[in-house]
Design a protein around this motif. Structure first.
Motif, mmCIF file in Angstrom:
data_model
loop_
_atom_site.group_PDB
_atom_site.id
_atom_site.type_symbol
_atom_site.label_atom_id
_atom_site.label_comp_id
_atom_site.label_asym_id
_atom_site.label_seq_id
_atom_site.Cartn_x
_atom_site.Cartn_y
_atom_site.Cartn_z
ATOM 1 N N GLY A 178 -10.319 70.209 -84.801
ATOM 2 C CA GLY A 178 -9.867 69.516 -83.607
ATOM 3 C C GLY A 178 -8.598 70.080 -83.013
ATOM 4 O O GLY A 178 -8.126 69.596 -81.978
ATOM 5 N N ALA A 179 -8.011 71.114 -83.647
ATOM 6 C CA ALA A 179 -6.776 71.690 -83.112
ATOM 7 C C ALA A 179 -7.029 72.443 -81.820
ATOM 8 O O ALA A 179 -6.183 72.450 -80.916
ATOM 9 C CB ALA A 179 -6.139 72.620 -84.150
ATOM 10 N N ASN A 180 -8.194 73.085 -81.697
ATOM 11 C CA ASN A 180 -8.484 73.898 -80.510
ATOM 12 C C ASN A 180 -9.700 73.422 -79.729
ATOM 13 O O ASN A 180 -10.055 74.047 -78.724
ATOM 14 C CB ASN A 180 -8.704 75.361 -80.922
ATOM 15 C CG ASN A 180 -7.461 75.994 -81.482
ATOM 16 O OD1 ASN A 180 -6.364 75.768 -80.991
ATOM 17 N ND2 ASN A 180 -7.608 76.786 -82.533
ATOM 18 N N GLN A 181 -10.338 72.351 -80.164
ATOM 19 C CA GLN A 181 -11.522 71.871 -79.456
ATOM 20 C C GLN A 181 -11.559 70.354 -79.490
ATOM 21 O O GLN A 181 -10.910 69.716 -80.327
ATOM 22 C CB GLN A 181 -12.794 72.442 -80.070
ATOM 23 C CG GLN A 181 -13.070 71.955 -81.493
ATOM 24 C CD GLN A 181 -14.349 72.515 -82.052
ATOM 25 O OE1 GLN A 181 -15.374 72.508 -81.395
ATOM 26 N NE2 GLN A 181 -14.277 73.028 -83.290
ATOM 27 N N ALA A 182 -12.312 69.785 -78.571
ATOM 28 C CA ALA A 182 -12.463 68.336 -78.509
ATOM 29 C C ALA A 182 -13.429 67.856 -79.580
ATOM 30 O O ALA A 182 -14.339 68.583 -79.990
ATOM 31 C CB ALA A 182 -12.957 67.926 -77.129
ATOM 32 N N LEU A 183 -13.210 66.624 -80.039
ATOM 33 C CA LEU A 183 -14.085 66.010 -81.023
ATOM 34 C C LEU A 183 -14.658 64.714 -80.459
ATOM 35 O O LEU A 183 -14.200 64.209 -79.418
ATOM 36 C CB LEU A 183 -13.317 65.731 -82.318
ATOM 37 C CG LEU A 183 -12.653 66.934 -82.992
ATOM 38 C CD1 LEU A 183 -11.858 66.486 -84.208
ATOM 39 C CD2 LEU A 183 -13.684 67.968 -83.386
#
Length: 479
Positions: free
Chosen positions: A127-132
């Motif tokens: 979730g650091a670089n993408q949406a969850l």
């Protein structure tokens, strides 16, 4: 770490057993374009101008086949565009959302897109670089697909349900966007492109400063760029503002590019540029206008539908808090269940890890013991042989010392006797040599006396002659 690696290997083996698993591959920087997914761009040339370091290229795959390409922004946590082609739409839709592990953890062994719930603790910084999914729960936004599933056949459709292809949209806007996309593509674009496989579609979003839960950017507008590079080529751009679900503005691709990042070129050569078929483009624009005006007429003519829509909105406004509360309760329940399962999984992992560590330690101890015993057993013959050799060498040294001592003891009287026996021989044999030396000495002495006497007489003779020549007169000398 060993346990995590083992579970990852088992998970990958399980994935390989079940067909139909959606895959996605983050394209490395040293690869050209989107690798296998370059086929979704005219001339296999991706758009230019998206050069930020947080722009990640993803080749979305399904059943090991490329389905569409996505340029993802790890800064805004949304895709900037998805490139695809129109395929035969499927009759049914099944939402099964996926995430891309390598966006958050490039060193991860999972090279395929997986269900978020199946990842567990195998992905670092998830979730650091993408949406969850958790970023959308309770936010009032839906996961709107840039590449709509309704424009894809069944195999392609599954691959569209990935969070790397979704942007935050209100429910009404998401429904309007997908409806407009379906009508424009099926009624305006496909009929005017002589070869359907030559119709290239780019669906994108322009990020804004508004963020869902301070993380995922809400687009300020959505856009669609179409290029038909058949013999009579044409291109078209459409923009939908997110603050007006009924808006749909048509414009040229160059005009659309000006609304994006500076230096952006969506299609190679602007999909024909000035050589485009104006007749085809005007026909496409007319079809788009009919679609747009048809929606507006339908809204103005059907007053009852409009009133019922207002009733639904009011009812929805009243029911929204209860729905949100229910969603919150469901979310809390799901999270509690996930937490319980995760806790149990941690406990099982810890217990199994301890058992494996104990077995591993016992095995290491057994191996070390057997190794030590083997080394001792192997060293016994070696030590015995070394002792025997040392004893033999010591015995040889004693024999050598005895022989040497005996030789030294016996050499004293033997040498004395030999010297004593040889004395008369050496004495008698020396007499002739002594007499010879004496005779030589006497002869040399007489020769020396004679030589000395002759030398003295010769000197006196020379002196007398010299005196006579000096002092006696010459005349008398003549007489």
């Amino acid at each position: 770490r060993e346990w995590t690696m083992k579970t990852s290997i088992v998970f990958l083996l399980c994935i390989s057993v079940f067909p139909g698993f959606s895959q996605g591959r983050v394209v490395r920087e040293d690869e050209t374009g989107f690798a296998e997914c370059n086929v979704f761009f005219p001339g296999q040339v991706p758009p230019e101008g998206f050069t930020e370091p947080f722009h990640v290229k993803i080749c979305q795959q399904y059943n090991k086949e490329p389905r569409f390409a996505t340029l993802y922004s790890t800064k805004d946590k949304i895709p900037l565009y998805s490139a695809f082609k129109f395929t035969k739409p499927a009759q049914s839709e099944e939402e099964n959302w996926l995430v891309e592990p390598q966006i958050d953890d490039p060193e991860n062994d999972l090279h395929e897109m997986v269900h978020e719930a199946d990842i567990g603790g195998t992905v670092a910084n998830l979730g650091a670089n993408q949406a969850l999914t958790s970023d959308y729960v309770g936010s009032g936004y839906e996961r709107g697909l840039l590449n709509p599933s309704l424009l894809n056949e069944e195999d392609f459709q599954v691959a569209t349900y990935t969070l790397t292809n979704a942007v935050p949209l209100s429910p009404a806007l998401s429904k309007s966007w997908h409806r407009d996309m379906g009508k424009v593509v099926e009624q305006a674009l496909i009929p005017h492109c002589s070869k359907m496989d030559h119709l290239y579609l780019l669906a994108g979003a322009i990020p804004s400063s508004v963020r869902v839960k301070g993380k995922v950017s809400v687009p300020e507008s959505l856009w669609l760029a179409a290029c038909c590079d058949a013999p009579e080529g044409w291109s078209l751009g459409l923009v939908k503002k997110t603050d007006d679900e009924n808006s749909l503005v048509d414009l040229t691709v160059r005009e659309l590019e000006k609304q994006l990042l500076p230096g952006v070129h969506l299609f190679k050569g602007s999909c024909g540029g000035d050589k485009q078929s104006q007749e085809k483009r005007e026909a496409v624009l007319q079809a788009v206008s009919q679609i747009r005006s048809g929606e507006q007429v339908g809204e103005s003519d059907n007053q009852e539908t409009k009133e019922s829509g207002w009733v639904r909105r009011v009812a929805g406004f009243i029911a929204t808090p209860f729905i949100k509360l229910l969603e919150l309760l469901i979310y809390i329940f799901v999270e509690l269940v996930k937490f319980v399962f995760y806790f149990l999984w941690l406990v099982v992992k810890r217990v199994v890890g301890m058992v494996l560590d104990g077995v591993y330690s016992l095995w290491n101890g057994l191996v070390s013991y057997l190794k030590a015993i083997s080394m001792v057993l192997i060293s016994i013959p070696y030590d015995v042989g070394r002792v025997i050799i040392n004893i033999f060498l010591g015995f040889l040294q004693i024999v050598q010392d005895v022989v040497s001592l005996t030789y030294r003891i016996l050499s004293i009287p033997v040498g004395f006797i030999l010297h004593l026996a040889a004395f008369p021989y050496h004495s008698i044999c020396a007499i002739p040599s002594v007499l010879k030396d004496m005779a030589t000495g006497i002869g040399g002495t007489l020769s020396l006396v004679i030589d000395a006497t002759a030398a003295v007489l010769h000197g006196f003779y020379y002196l007398a002659g010299h005196i006579v020549k000096r002092f006696v007169p010459k005349s008398s000398s003549d007489d």
